[in-house]
Design an enzyme around this catalytic site. Structure first.
Site, PDB file in Angstrom:
ATOM      1  N   GLY A 239       0.842  -1.201   0.000  1.00 47.23           N
ATOM      2  CA  GLY A 239       0.000   0.000   0.000  1.00 47.23           C
ATOM      3  C   GLY A 239       0.868   1.237   0.000  1.00 47.23           C
ATOM      4  N   SER A 240       0.344   2.308   0.575  1.00 43.28           N
ATOM      5  CA  SER A 240       1.067   3.580   0.547  1.00 43.28           C
ATOM      6  C   SER A 240       2.241   3.572   1.524  1.00 43.28           C
ATOM      7  CB  SER A 240       0.124   4.717   0.928  1.00 43.28           C
ATOM      8  OG  SER A 240      -0.272   4.558   2.271  1.00 43.28           O
ATOM      9  N   GLY A 244       2.713   1.992   5.326  1.00 41.56           N
ATOM     10  CA  GLY A 244       3.876   1.193   5.724  1.00 41.56           C
ATOM     11  C   GLY A 244       4.580   1.780   6.930  1.00 41.56           C
ATOM     12  N   GLU A 261       5.785  -3.504   0.726  1.00 43.31           N
ATOM     13  CA  GLU A 261       5.799  -3.174  -0.704  1.00 43.31           C
ATOM     14  C   GLU A 261       4.950  -1.911  -0.832  1.00 43.31           C
ATOM     15  OE1 GLU A 261       5.074  -2.565  -4.162  1.00 43.31           O
ATOM     16  OE2 GLU A 261       3.798  -4.344  -4.226  1.00 43.31           O
TER      17      GLU A 261
HETATM   18  C1  UN1 Z   1       1.157  -3.243  -7.650  1.00 37.35           C
HETATM   19  O1  UN1 Z   1       0.782  -2.291  -8.332  1.00 37.35           O
HETATM   20  O2  UN1 Z   1       0.915  -3.283  -6.411  1.00 37.35           O
HETATM   21  O3  UN1 Z   1       4.718  -5.218 -12.096  1.00 37.35           O
HETATM   22  C2  UN1 Z   1       1.790  -4.456  -8.194  1.00 37.35           C
HETATM   23  C3  UN1 Z   1       3.509  -4.951 -12.164  1.00 37.35           C
HETATM   24  C4  UN1 Z   1       2.526  -5.966 -11.625  1.00 37.35           C
HETATM   25  C5  UN1 Z   1       2.363  -5.819 -10.160  1.00 37.35           C
HETATM   26  C6  UN1 Z   1       2.024  -4.445  -9.679  1.00 37.35           C
HETATM   27  N1  UN1 Z   1       3.009  -7.280 -11.926  1.00 37.35           N
HETATM   28  O4  UN1 Z   1       3.079  -3.916 -12.639  1.00 37.35           O
END
Ligand code: UN1
Length: 505
Positions: A239-240, A244, A261
């Protein structure tokens, strides 16, 4: 119980899909599920309370105690079944992703394909969860490491990849011997319930513990209950950066692990030698695809002065011809933003970019789209410098153009933002390409050559540095985050030599 009739054809479509996916919905609840296509309510779902989250974690922990004793290749059979169910239901789940997240059908289906791919990877991995055997200094001894199941993994995911992000975590966690409790975004509860129905069916078919996979829905209090629960050794949150930064200290306070992430501010450097036909296609997909709502979306293009006018002219031309509208229409390439607040964020960013000296060369305004939804025109803004708005991740299709003269300057601009997820360079010059992917090049977790920053495949480790949070999900050795390592030294001799030559007794 009977559902209240939904207020739009999109809602009726969603309910039919949910029924085919085996989701039974109770009437009522305080969480409104709606589609960004027309903004209309689809149904309501009851949010969980923090006490119910604790119960779910308790059940998941019980399931883990059994699951960890099941051989990993047998655990793989459960994930294989999940992958088979996803193949069988790909059209329906992909459509539901389009309805709930607003991405075009091809991308909705692509997201389900990404789930199938990670299931395949995890099944293979279930026979490859390996440690090392390491040379020991002591005669008659063996030193080795093993990777053991970790426990309950808490997964927190965002609306924009409402199902794939769960699967990257869950498929690996399951083969690693863990249970999963998932808190999806409040904006994508229905797709989560659909995944849960498929996971429950896979468990029934393969005899896996009933409570191995669970979903808890609700607002921040639900996420907090998961984050604070000491029976959850790993919290994987997508998320944002703001989210996080709230999650990580709470997990750290109980010495849990987090896998983050978070935001991206992904750029492409376009060098004088770039193949402009290919570059334009790559940039448009990465910047305008998914209406700019991927964490990997292209937000900055750093172009050499000698090709800037040509590139911007071609990009603007491509932007003007992008069909905007319902993502369920096969001709559409740009669907809605997730909600009205995202539309306000778009307006505010465009206004700020203008105030910081930017010139809008494409888009810049709202689009009528479908009544009730929030649609904007993909936008390109030529910026005089990497000012505050360019340093900000706005979850909308806005591409800022910056100009450079020397590659060093381009790389410095590239790395001068707080985020570090994905990046790319378009060049036919091998020195430039290799410099960009070298230690002195891009500082991101993902650095590509002649493809845009978005659309990664699952075989590689996915994630980034700095404000992106440092976590890695998906392929390569990302599975190790879902296990605990033990180092074992075994003495098969009749002596007891001590390490470092220590003499005792
Ligand atoms: C996301 O936007 O959280 O590489 C993931 C990509 C995708 C995953 C994005 N396979 O754009």
């Amino acid at each position: 119980m009977t559902q209240t009739a939904p207020s739009s054809p999109v809602g009726a479509d969603a309910l039919a899909v949910l029924a085919r996916l085996g989701v039974s919905l109770a009437t009522g609840g305080d969480l409104v599920a709606s589609s960004p296509i027309d903004g209309a309510e689809i149904t309501r779902v009851a949010a969980h309370t923090p006490a119910e989250v604790a119960e779910a974690v308790g059940r998941a922990h019980e399931a883990f105690l059994t699951w960890r004793t099941v051989p990993a290749p047998v655990r793989g059979a459960f994930v294989r079944e999940l992958g088979e169910l996803l193949r069988e239901h790909k059209d329906d789940l992909g459509r539901l992703v389009s309805i709930e997240a607003g991405k075009i059908l091809s991308e909705g289906l692509g997201e389900v394909q990404e789930m199938i791919d990670i299931c395949d990877l995890a099944v293979g991995l279930s026979r490859q969860l390996h440690g090392l055997t390491i040379a020991t200094e002591r005669p008659g001894h063996r030193m080795m490491e093993q990777w053991h199941p970790l426990g309950v993994v808490g997964v927190i995911s965002a609306f924009n990849f409402p199902v794939a992000v769960w699967s990257w975590n869950a498929a690996l966690a399951f083969v690693c011997g863990d249970a999963v409790v998932w808190k999806p975004s409040e904006k994508s509860v229905l797709t989560a319930l659909a995944c849960q129905a498929l996971a429950a069916e896979a468990a029934r078919r393969t005899g896996a513990p009933e409570h191995l996979s669970q979903v808890v829905v609700g607002a921040a209090d639900v996420g907090e209950a998961l984050v604070d629960d000491p029976r959850v050794p790993l919290v994987s949150a997508t998320g944002s950066t703001r989210m996080g930064k709230a999650v990580a200290p709470r997990v750290a306070a109980r010495l849990g692990r987090s896998l983050l992430e978070l935001g991206g501010n992904n750029a492409a450097i376009v060098a004088p030698s770039a193949d402009l036909d290919l570059t334009v296609r790559g940039l448009v997909f990465s910047a305008a695809g998914t209406a700019g709502q991927r964490c990997t979306s292209l937000r900055r293009v750093i172009v050499h002065r000698s090709v800037k006018d040509e590139l911007v002219r071609r990009l603007a031309g491509a932007y003007e011809s992008l069909p905007i509208g319902s993502p369920l229409e096969p001709s559409t390439l740009v669907g809605p933003l997730i909600d009205a607040a995202a539309g306000n964020g778009f307006d505010a960013a465009v206004a700020q970019a203008r105030a910081e000296g930017g010139t809008v060369v494409a888009g810049g305004s709202r689009d009528d789209g479908v009544a009730g939804g929030t649609y904007v025109r993909p936008t390109i803004v030529d910026m005089p410098a990497q000012s505050a708005i360019v340093e900000t991740e706005t979850f909308a299709p806005i591409l800022y153009v910056l100009t450079y003269d020397e590659l060093d300057e381009a790389i410095a601009l590239h790395n001068a933002v707080s985020q570090g997820l994905s990046s790319s360079i378009f060049t036919l010059d091998v020195r430039e390409a290799e410099t960009f992917v070298s230690a002195v090049g891009s500082d991101c977790g993902i650095a590509n050559v002649n493809i845009g920053p978005s659309g990664a495949e699952i075989g590689g480790a996915f994630g980034g540095e700095k404000d992106t949070g440092g976590g890695r999900e998906s392929g390569s050795d990302a599975w190790r985050a879902y296990m605990r390592r033990t180092t074992n030294t075994v003495n098969y001799s009749t002596e007891l030599p001590l390490a470092q030559g220590v003499e005792f007794l």
